[in-house]
Design a protein around this motif. Structure first.
Motif, PDB file in Angstrom:
ATOM      1  N   ALA A  66     107.678  14.716  44.838  1.00  0.00           N
ATOM      2  CA  ALA A  66     106.433  13.986  44.564  1.00  0.00           C
ATOM      3  C   ALA A  66     106.084  14.049  43.084  1.00  0.00           C
ATOM      4  CB  ALA A  66     105.299  14.555  45.417  1.00  0.00           C
ATOM      5  N   ASP A  83     109.860  19.084  48.596  1.00  0.00           N
ATOM      6  CA  ASP A  83     109.075  17.860  48.763  1.00  0.00           C
ATOM      7  C   ASP A  83     108.028  17.725  47.657  1.00  0.00           C
ATOM      8  OD1 ASP A  83     110.523  17.239  51.005  1.00  0.00           O
ATOM      9  OD2 ASP A  83     109.027  18.020  52.421  1.00  0.00           O
ATOM     10  N   LYS A  84     107.417  18.835  47.276  1.00  0.00           N
ATOM     11  CA  LYS A  84     106.432  18.785  46.192  1.00  0.00           C
ATOM     12  C   LYS A  84     107.092  18.417  44.866  1.00  0.00           C
ATOM     13  CE  LYS A  84     103.232  22.124  48.274  1.00  0.00           C
ATOM     14  NZ  LYS A  84     102.563  23.436  48.107  1.00  0.00           N
ATOM     15  N   GLY A 139     106.460  10.973  51.454  1.00  0.00           N
ATOM     16  CA  GLY A 139     106.460  12.131  50.571  1.00  0.00           C
ATOM     17  C   GLY A 139     105.990  11.829  49.168  1.00  0.00           C
ATOM     18  N   THR A 140     106.299  10.624  48.657  1.00  0.00           N
ATOM     19  CA  THR A 140     105.971  10.298  47.273  1.00  0.00           C
ATOM     20  C   THR A 140     104.963   9.174  47.141  1.00  0.00           C
ATOM     21  OG1 THR A 140     107.785   8.695  47.142  1.00  0.00           O
ATOM     22  CG2 THR A 140     108.295  10.993  46.576  1.00  0.00           C
ATOM     23  N   HIS A 163     112.237  23.502  51.852  1.00  0.00           N
ATOM     24  CA  HIS A 163     112.006  22.056  51.765  1.00  0.00           C
ATOM     25  C   HIS A 163     110.565  21.722  51.395  1.00  0.00           C
ATOM     26  CE1 HIS A 163     115.952  20.678  53.181  1.00  0.00           C
ATOM     27  NE2 HIS A 163     115.940  21.750  53.979  1.00  0.00           N
ATOM     28  N   ASP A 164     109.628  22.620  51.707  1.00  0.00           N
ATOM     29  CA  ASP A 164     108.242  22.340  51.335  1.00  0.00           C
ATOM     30  C   ASP A 164     108.111  22.236  49.813  1.00  0.00           C
ATOM     31  OD1 ASP A 164     107.526  22.370  53.951  1.00  0.00           O
ATOM     32  OD2 ASP A 164     106.706  24.394  53.951  1.00  0.00           O
ATOM     33  N   ASP A 218     107.160   5.408  51.288  1.00  0.00           N
ATOM     34  CA  ASP A 218     107.742   6.723  51.481  1.00  0.00           C
ATOM     35  C   ASP A 218     106.601   7.736  51.613  1.00  0.00           C
ATOM     36  OD1 ASP A 218     109.780   8.853  51.344  1.00  0.00           O
ATOM     37  OD2 ASP A 218     108.781   9.284  49.443  1.00  0.00           O
TER      38      ASP A 218
END
Length: 972
Positions: free
Chosen positions: A603, A599-600, A551-552, A595-596, A549
């Motif tokens: 993570a 996403d953090k 993002g993570t 969404h930024d 993935d």
């Protein structure tokens, strides 16, 4: 001019070989007759007859014979004085009535030395005693001497004419004049003969140059190797051109600016091995003709090496080899001089302009031939390099491909070493070799530092070449092992975006002089290597994307599915536990902060989960805010412990970008084989258990058989909602909005209702989230828009007036839809409704996901005439900086603040602030959920203009709303 043999001894004068045709009269009597009896007219007439009878072949001999007869002397000599005025060489000699062999004799201490200027030199007697150091006078027993100088018609001194006698004589003035006239005629004839000789020699030289040019042009056409061409040209210059030596040298661009001889022919005999030439004006050996030719780009001629000051360093050696003059011609490529052609002569003869022009043409043709051969060879080697790259492509196995490419690169350039290196992504001051080949053998890879090395220059300048002494700048990690390196050439590797990520290069044991081929070949190989490395990176990236993935950094759904299938396929597989985790209210973070940030947060959550897991616990992200943990082996006790650890990892708020996020998670747990017989079923049942945990607001739930019924009911509701939407089985209700001052209608909020034949009336709190979850919210919103326009058109047809606007709720996904404006315009046009009759209610979370796009959208809607309201204001996280830029007309105060504003000072302060802020931004305020008169009065007192709620009226069907609130349109 041909003369009789020249002797080095005066005794030859006594050996008469050619008797005179006439008998010799008495000397004394003859002189007397000349002086006393013969008139001037007779003397000059006889002289004119003698001069007219002299022929070209024996002009000087006939002249001295005539003089001997006329003057009646024992000896007559016509001599040419050498250029240094030290020796004289006779052109004709008369002795005792006969012609004798010519002689060469020194002038020092002789009466002939005194013959200069314009005056005659006359010694009537005792000449031997006057010149005791002249052995010839003594040998001839000469008593008297008369000599006059000989000049060319243009006044250039050539020599002399002298008469000698063994008796004292007192010649008259006629004798001196006769000698002067004879000398003038002899000088003119000698000048004429020398001129003819010079022209003949020049013609011969020009013809030789023409022949040399022709033969050299043939060699240029026929020769295929550069060295062979140079040697052939030099040999032809000696054999055909008649030069004593010829050589070709190339100008090096090293520190000393050497001129290195490449080929030579003729009387070299080690001459070129003993001299060192340069084209640097600062060095002594760069000031000669070779260096001046390279610097100026023009031919340099030294006519006389013995006396030229610029040739003093090589004079003695050159003279020893018989070199008297030199011509240096430049070899040019365009305007750049890359070498010279040097031609040495054994004489000091001048070079005519025609010969010089032909030799310059020869040098130009040679330079062109060298350049053509190099280009042809370069093209062949470049083609060879391309073929090598093409052959290496078949070995597309990563490292093997790079190894083959490196071998081919070294082979194509005749390099002893070739390498490919990559910049360290974490430390740009270091590089790591991917492959390195020395003398055809693969070597172990190593890392090295870049600062101060040619590799660093490559990264800055794209391409960099060190012609010599490269070993002094090599990395310290390999400097000792590579001490043999003299030259280096490198090329940067750039990715598709033009960013440097590596380099390749070659090293040579000899200095590198010509770089065109190296540059071209490295450029070709660099393109191939960069493409291959990027292809390998793409493959690795694809593999990562396929199983990780982005993002993570966790395994993704594909990797998890393979892991689960593999675990279930094991023989004698123990019980396997599966946990499905879903973050609660994560959508709010995405909608409000973007969404930024979302996403953090994901993570950070992944890191928190990973920090709690043990060796047999496998964490993956399925997508969105869903994670999964596979535990093998597992039982209820161990999996509960895992769940508690996962929950505990989110107990403390997550700190991210100076913000704190309080998160919790719902977990569903299922076991194989107790709860499912396949991987798909196991994941499905864990999902059902997770949904139940959410519904019941508990941290985790184990799957139970009855839970499937609840999921089935939800799926059934989804199908029924989709059918109702397609069939138009939904309906609209309208809740009035009133002016708090007049209590008159100012508009209405449009609300969607659903009554299912089997499920009955379904609350919007159920089917609206379901529509968002299942991706039906945009079609549902579009239906509401069209139905609202249809209802307005129906009321208008009935002659009813709707004050203000009908307000339609717009979901965040609907607001993100680029078709929203088209849908609104199409529905208005279809039903004949003006845009000003509709208002759009946007939630804070709806426009804060992408504020800039929302601003552009609201401005476009305002220009079209639609009204805009911000709904549920105060419940989100909107920025006032963005809020003041929205083209909104109204702010709706959320009912949660209105409900407790009379009991809660905080809520009262919030409502007061919202109203004041709206007034500052020139917006109207609409309070929601007003249920009592006290609330209405308090809102009015604070400056709120409008309100809605059960105190004024509950939502009604279109028919009921019209009956209660709408009035007929006035007709004039």
């Amino acid at each position: 001019m041909q003369t009789r043999g020249t002797a080095g001894c005066s005794s030859k004068l006594l050996n008469c070989r050619y008797p005179c045709k006439a008998s010799r009269p008495s000397t004394v009597g003859r002189i007397l007759r000349l002086n006393d009896l013969v008139t001037s007219h007779d003397v000059f007439r006889r002289l004119a007859d003698s001069l007219s009878m002299a022929t070209d072949e024996a002009f000087f001999e006939q002249l001295v014979a005539a003089l001997g007869e006329m003057l009646g002397v024992d000896y007559v000599m016509l001599a040419r004085v050498d250029a240094d005025a030290c020796e004289a060489t006779s052109l004709a000699l008369w002795a005792h009535g006969q012609l004798v062999d010519n002689i060469r004799y020194p002038l020092l201490g002789t009466p002939c030395e005194q013959v200069n200027g314009q005056a005659a030199c006359h010694y009537p007697n005792g000449v031997c005693s006057l010149f005791p150091d002249d052995p010839m006078l003594a040998e001839l027993n000469a008593e008297a001497y008369l000599g006059v100088p000989m000049y060319t018609p243009d006044g250039r001194a050539l020599g002399l004419v002298a008469a000698l006698h063994t008796q004292p004589i007192d010649m008259s003035r006629h004798a001196e004049e006769v000698l002067r006239i004879t000398a003038a005629r002899a000088g003119a004839e000698l000048a004429r003969q020398e001129s003819e000789q010079h022209h003949r020699e020049q013609l011969l030289s020009t013809n030789r140059a023409l022949k040399l040019l022709s033969r050299c042009n043939q060699a240029l056409i026929q020769t295929e190797q550069e060295q062979q061409l140079l040697e052939a040209i030099c040999q032809l210059a000696v054999d055909i051109g008649g030069y004593r030596m010829a050589w070709v040298g190339y100008a090096r661009h090293d520190d000393a600016k050497h001129i290195a001889p490449q080929a030579s022919a003729g009387n070299a005999q080690g001459y070129l091995d003993q001299i060192t030439l340069s084209w640097s004006a600062q060095q002594r050996n760069g000031r000669g003709p070779a260096g001046r030719t390279v610097r100026s780009g023009e031919p340099v001629i030294i006519q006389d090496l013995a006396n030229d000051p610029s040739f003093i360093s090589w004079r003695e050696m050159a003279l020893r080899h018989g070199f008297r003059s030199i011509l240096c011609l430049p070899l040019k490529r365009g305007d750049q001089v890359f070498g010279i052609l040097a031609l040495y002569q054994s004489n000091t003869d001048s070079i005519s302009s025609e010969e010089r022009q032909l030799l310059c043409e020869l040098a130009d043709n040679l330079a062109f031939g060298i350049d053509t051969l190099r280009q042809r060879i370069a093209q062949q080697r470049i083609q060879h390099a391309v073929l090598k790259i093409a052959s290496a492509v078949s070995a597309r196995s990563g490292e093997e491909f790079l190894d083959q490419l490196t071998h081919h690169m070294a082979e194509a350039l005749d390099a002893e070493l070739a390498f490919i290196a990559r910049i360290d992504p974490a430390d740009p001051t270091r590089a790591h070799t991917l492959t390195i080949v020395i003398d055809g053998q693969r070597q172990p890879n190593f890392s090295y530092t870049l600062p101060g090395t040619p590799c660093e220059d490559v990264l800055f300048e794209t391409e960099y070449i060190v012609h010599d002494d490269a070993d002094k700048r090599l990395p310290v990690e390999g400097r000792e092992a590579l001490s043999w390196v003299r030259a280096y050439a490198g090329r940067r590797l750039d990715n598709a975006a033009g960013e440097p990520f590596g380099l390749l290069g070659v090293m040579f044991s000899q200095p590198l002089h010509s770089t065109e081929l190296v540059t071209s070949v490295l450029q070709i190989f660099a393109a191939g290597v960069a493409a291959e490395l990027e292809r390998q990176e793409d493959e690795a990236r694809i593999r990562r994307l396929a199983y990780l993935d982005p993002g993570t950094g966790l395994p993704n759904r594909i990797a998890f599915t393979q892991r689960l299938e593999s675990a279930l396929s094991c023989t004698g597989c123990p019980q396997i536990g599966l946990m499905l985790l879903d973050l609660n209210r994560f959508k709010d973070i995405n909608d409000t902060l973007g969404h930024d940030i979302g996403d953090k947060v994901l993570a950070a959550v992944a890191d928190a989960f990973s920090g709690t897991l043990m060796g047999n616990e496998y964490l993956a992200r399925l997508g969105g805010d869903e994670f999964v943990v596979l535990i093998a082996p597992s039982d209820a006790y161990t999996i509960t412990d895992t769940a508690e650890r996962l929950l505990g990892s989110l107990t403390a708020p997550l700190q991210l970008d100076e913000q704190a996020f309080e998160l919790d998670v719902s977990i569903g747990i299922a076991f194989y084989p107790d709860d499912a017989g396949s991987a798909r079923e196991l994941l499905k049942h864990a999902d059902i258990a997770m949904y139940q945990a959410k519904q019941q607001n508990v941290p985790y739930r184990f799957f139970e058989a009855h839970m499937g019924a609840a999921l089935a009911l939800r799926l059934d509701m989804t199908k029924r909602l989709a059918a109702a939407l397609a069939d138009g089985a939904l309906s609209l209700h309208f809740q009035p909005q009133v002016d708090l001052t007049t209590l008159r209608l100012t508009g209405a909020e449009v609300l969607c209702r659903w009554h299912d034949p089997e499920l009955g009336t379904v609350s919007p709190a159920e089917f609206i989230p379901l529509a968002e979850e299942r991706g039906m919210i945009v079609p549902l919103g579009n239906w509401v828009i069209d139905a609202t326009c249809r209802q307005l058109a129906a009321w208008q047809a009935e002659g009813l007036v709707v004050p203000g606007q009908l307000a339609i709720n717009v979901a965040s996904r609907q607001f993100d839809d680029n078709q929203l404006i088209d849908t609104l315009q199409h529905s208005c046009a279809k039903h004949g409704i003006a845009a000003s009759q509709l208002g759009l209610e946007l939630t804070e979370s709806g426009f804060m996901s992408d504020p800039d796009q929302a601003i552009a959208m609201t401005e476009a809607l305002k220009r079209l005439g639609f009204g805009l309201s911000i709904d549920d204001f105060g419940t989100g996280y909107s920025s006032l900086a963005y809020l003041k830029r929205f083209a909104a007309d109204k702010i709706k105060i959320d009912m949660s603040f209105v409900a407790d504003m009379l009991e809660s000072d905080n809520d009262h302060a919030i409502v007061t602030t919202i109203i004041a802020m709206a007034r500052t931004l020139q917006m109207e305020t609409v309070a929601e959920g007003v249920e009592t008169a006290e609330q209405a009065e308090a809102l009015l007192a604070l400056g709120c203009q409008q309100a809605q709620g059960y105190y004024f009226g509950q939502p009604l069907t279109g028919e009921a709303f019209a009956k209660q609130w709408l009035t007929p349109m006035l007709v004039e």
